[in-house]
Scaffold this motif. Structure first.
Motif, PDB file in Angstrom:
ATOM      1  N   SER A  40      -3.349   9.547  -1.190  1.00 39.29           N
ATOM      2  CA  SER A  40      -2.717  10.445  -0.223  1.00 39.29           C
ATOM      3  C   SER A  40      -3.469  10.353   1.100  1.00 39.29           C
ATOM      4  O   SER A  40      -4.528   9.732   1.172  1.00 39.29           O
ATOM      5  CB  SER A  40      -2.821  11.895  -0.709  1.00 39.29           C
ATOM      6  OG  SER A  40      -2.132  12.073  -1.904  1.00 39.29           O
ATOM      7  N   THR A  46      -1.900  15.323   6.770  1.00 39.28           N
ATOM      8  CA  THR A  46      -0.431  15.430   6.864  1.00 39.28           C
ATOM      9  C   THR A  46      -0.029  16.698   7.624  1.00 39.28           C
ATOM     10  O   THR A  46       0.885  16.677   8.450  1.00 39.28           O
ATOM     11  CB  THR A  46       0.178  15.393   5.444  1.00 39.28           C
ATOM     12  OG1 THR A  46      -0.274  14.189   4.808  1.00 39.28           O
ATOM     13  CG2 THR A  46       1.695  15.383   5.479  1.00 39.28           C
ATOM     14  N   GLY A 151       4.226  14.236  -2.555  1.00 40.82           N
ATOM     15  CA  GLY A 151       4.977  13.143  -3.181  1.00 40.82           C
ATOM     16  C   GLY A 151       4.158  11.970  -3.690  1.00 40.82           C
ATOM     17  O   GLY A 151       4.693  11.108  -4.397  1.00 40.82           O
TER      18      GLY A 151
HETATM   19  N1  ASP Z   1       0.069  13.457   2.108  1.00 36.18           N
HETATM   20  C1  ASP Z   1       1.277  14.018   1.554  1.00 36.18           C
HETATM   21  C2  ASP Z   1       1.240  15.541   1.624  1.00 36.18           C
HETATM   22  O1  ASP Z   1       0.268  16.104   2.095  1.00 36.18           O
HETATM   23  C3  ASP Z   1       1.565  13.544   0.167  1.00 36.18           C
HETATM   24  C4  ASP Z   1       0.612  14.002  -0.898  1.00 36.18           C
HETATM   25  O2  ASP Z   1      -0.483  14.515  -0.605  1.00 36.18           O
HETATM   26  O3  ASP Z   1       0.926  13.818  -2.072  1.00 36.18           O
HETATM   27  O4  ASP Z   1       2.188  16.164   1.246  1.00 36.18           O
END
Ligand code: ASP
Ligand code: ADP
Ligand code: MG
Length: 240
Positions: A40, A46, A151
């Motif tokens: 991730s 994110t 995801g």
């Molecule tokens: N980086 C993405 C999120 O923060 C996906 C994940 O962490 O699974 O949603």
């Protein structure tokens, strides 16, 4: 054995944690296993990308948001490949375009249609650890898509299924699945064996420890999942 290991944002949040993940993967690599690592974005990156987009507009085009999101996971996989290189282990990072991880065009909440496995298999047969971006895909017109928040879990399960992996481990910042969020409920109990349906119920009630699409996919393809801590070597984890 072919092992898929997924590490979430908190497990790769800084340099020390990236090396911790690399060393954990190397332990299994040195035992002769083939390793596919799904990562991730680092820490809360994110969320930061969303804030950045919202400085431009609070109503950004979904396609462009996905284009921006993909940056997060790409940073992590490339840094991880550099860490393996520093530790003397052959590795390669691949994004969704390079793998060819095909989804529909439902930006922000895309469904995986097919993962091509040739490139990953070719790299594994050269004895490389393969590091793949979680969360992202491409649609039939080569636009980037994302699978919905959290995801990367789904990416890991889908890869385990297409690669016919022997194991699929989800490493996170807690040491398993509990009856309730252990960060909020003090007397939450760790569940060592949970059925897919019980896990789905927890995920639908908001237990973010596993993405609910990932649990559905695991159930549909009979992929056994192990949820474990990236920080400790506890043997008693949660098996789904
Ligand atoms: N980086 C993405 C999120 O923060 C996906 C994940 O962490 O699974 O949603
Ligand atoms: P990652 O970045 O590794 O994907 P997440 O934040 O998505 O991690 O998921 C792990 C978090 O899920 C834990 O830190 C915990 O607070 C939360 N959580 C919510 N419900 C549960 C539960 N029932 N069992 C374990 N963790 C839970
Ligand atoms: Mg998560």
């Amino acid at each position: 054995m072919l092992m898929v290991k997924k590490f979430g944002g908190t497990s790769v949040a800084d340099k020390e944690k990236i090396f911790n993940v690399a060393n954990r993967c190397i332990e299994d690599y040195k035992k002769g296993n083939k390793i596919v690592v799904v990562l991730s974005a680092m820490g809360k990156h994110t969320d930061e990308l969303i804030s950045l987009a919202n400085e431009i507009s609070i109503n950004v085009p979904k396609r462009e948001m996905d284009m921006l999101f993909t940056v997060g996971e790409q940073i992590t996989v490339s840094l991880m490949a550099m860490a393996f290189d520093k530790l003397g282990i052959p590795a390669v990072s691949l994004n969704a375009f390079q793998v060819r991880m095909l989804t529909n065009a439902n930006y922000g909440d895309a469904e995986i249609i097919k993962i091509e496995t040739e490139r990953i298999q070719a790299e594994l047969s050269k004895n490389k650890i393969v590091i793949v971006t979680g969360f992202q895909g491409i649609d039939e017109n080569n636009n980037y898509t994302t699978l919905g928040r959290g995801g990367s879990d789904t990416t890991a399960v889908a890869l385990a299924s297409y690669l016919n992996a022997d194991s699929c481990e989800i490493y996170t910042d807690v040491d398993g699945v509990y009856t309730a969020d252990p960060r909020i409920v003090n007397d939450a109990i760790k569940l060592e064996n949970i059925s897919y349906d019980e896990m789905l119920e927890l995920a639908n009630l908001g237990a973010g420890v596993l993405h609910n699409k990932c649990v559905k996919l695991a159930k549909a393809n009979n992929i056994k999942l192990v949820v474990r801590s990236s920080m400790s070597n506890l043997e008693r984890n949660s098996c789904i």
